[in-house]
Design an enzyme around this catalytic site. Sequence first.
Site, short mmCIF file in Angstrom:
data_model
loop_
_atom_site.label_atom_id
_atom_site.label_comp_id
_atom_site.label_asym_id
_atom_site.label_seq_id
_atom_site.Cartn_x
_atom_site.Cartn_y
_atom_site.Cartn_z
N ARG A 22 -25.54 -37.57 96.56
CA ARG A 22 -25.15 -36.57 97.55
C ARG A 22 -26.07 -35.35 97.53
O ARG A 22 -26.47 -34.83 98.58
CB ARG A 22 -23.69 -36.13 97.31
CG ARG A 22 -23.19 -35.08 98.29
CD ARG A 22 -21.73 -34.73 98.00
NE ARG A 22 -21.57 -34.14 96.68
CZ ARG A 22 -21.74 -32.83 96.42
NH1 ARG A 22 -22.09 -32.00 97.39
NH2 ARG A 22 -21.54 -32.36 95.20
N CYS A 160 -11.71 -32.21 94.67
CA CYS A 160 -12.22 -32.36 93.30
C CYS A 160 -11.06 -32.26 92.31
O CYS A 160 -10.79 -33.19 91.57
CB CYS A 160 -13.29 -31.32 93.01
SG CYS A 160 -14.80 -31.57 93.96
N ARG A 180 -11.39 -34.91 89.34
CA ARG A 180 -12.26 -36.09 89.30
C ARG A 180 -13.69 -35.73 88.93
O ARG A 180 -14.42 -36.55 88.35
CB ARG A 180 -12.24 -36.83 90.63
CG ARG A 180 -12.80 -36.05 91.79
CD ARG A 180 -12.92 -36.85 93.07
NE ARG A 180 -13.44 -36.04 94.15
CZ ARG A 180 -14.74 -35.80 94.34
NH1 ARG A 180 -15.65 -36.31 93.53
NH2 ARG A 180 -15.14 -35.03 95.35
N CYS A 182 -16.53 -32.15 88.09
CA CYS A 182 -16.62 -30.71 87.86
C CYS A 182 -18.04 -30.27 87.53
O CYS A 182 -18.64 -30.75 86.57
CB CYS A 182 -15.68 -30.29 86.73
SG CYS A 182 -15.62 -28.51 86.49
N ASN A 191 -12.01 -23.31 88.66
CA ASN A 191 -10.86 -24.21 88.58
C ASN A 191 -9.90 -23.83 87.47
O ASN A 191 -8.68 -23.95 87.63
CB ASN A 191 -11.33 -25.65 88.39
CG ASN A 191 -12.11 -26.17 89.57
OD1 ASN A 191 -13.18 -26.76 89.42
ND2 ASN A 191 -11.61 -25.97 90.78
N ILE A 222 -23.52 -30.91 84.21
CA ILE A 222 -24.41 -29.77 84.41
C ILE A 222 -25.59 -30.28 85.23
O ILE A 222 -26.25 -31.25 84.83
CB ILE A 222 -24.89 -29.19 83.07
CG1 ILE A 222 -23.70 -28.65 82.26
CG2 ILE A 222 -25.93 -28.10 83.28
CD1 ILE A 222 -24.06 -28.24 80.84
#
EC number: 2.1.1.45
Length: 283
Positions: A22, A160, A180, A182, A191, A222
Amino acid sequence: MRQYLNLCQRIIDQGHWVENERTGKRCLTVINADLTYDVANNQFPLITTRKSYWKAAIAEFLGYIRGYDNAADFRKLGTKTWDANANENQAWLNNPVRKGTDDMGRVYGVQGRRWRKPNGETVDQLRKIVNNLSKGIDDRGEILTFFNPGEIDLGCLRPCMHTHTFSLLGDTLYLTSYQRSCDVPLGLNFNQIQVFTFLALMAQITGKKAGQAYHKIINAHIYEDQFELMRDVQLKREPFPLPRLEINPDIKTLEDLETWVTMDDFKVIGYQCHEAIKYPFSV
């Protein structure tokens, strides 16, 4: 906040590089991370090893509670977090169900407050949970989920952090939140504020004591353009003690959250932090 830094270090030490189609970037990734937030003792999990901003995170979740589906409504609350996904996501711009500028579609709070049944009626998941908890009822199914596979293509973004389960032990309320995916340097700070605040608010409006909030992340990562800043800057800093979150005690019902509550009803007390770090954001 030591558990946050421990997760970051774990990703640096043990993560696997994964190509993300993506974004076109690589992510250093681990599977399964569990974090716990002490809401009972008001240990507000605001990152201290860089300057962090908490109001947008709470504003966004308040928009979910209200079932908002338009980025303009989120802006009125004080957050621009949905501007890009509503107006710059090419796949969504090409989607024939999109209603126009700022439309987000059937995402997050829409599912939480107006989940569609096959007969066209809707289910208000959050209202059911609030009603039960207010009566001291835990049917072991006090679940709020934003993830509706049948309507993924009717919104601009998959959720998410997608499911929140409340549990009662006596008069103490607990929350387990599932995520799902992060972006740990940027998204996790956002979050974990939301998980903490959601439990604090739900305990307050249902007349329960807040216990612990448990946050389970499946894919913690990361991005490659965040790696050096995390390894060489943020992880070299010592954390400060956690601050406290003050919530207006006049907030007593779900209707209050739906109508008059603003960011002026929340205050963070005793926040100390290091200098800001400008991590790249991947759309």
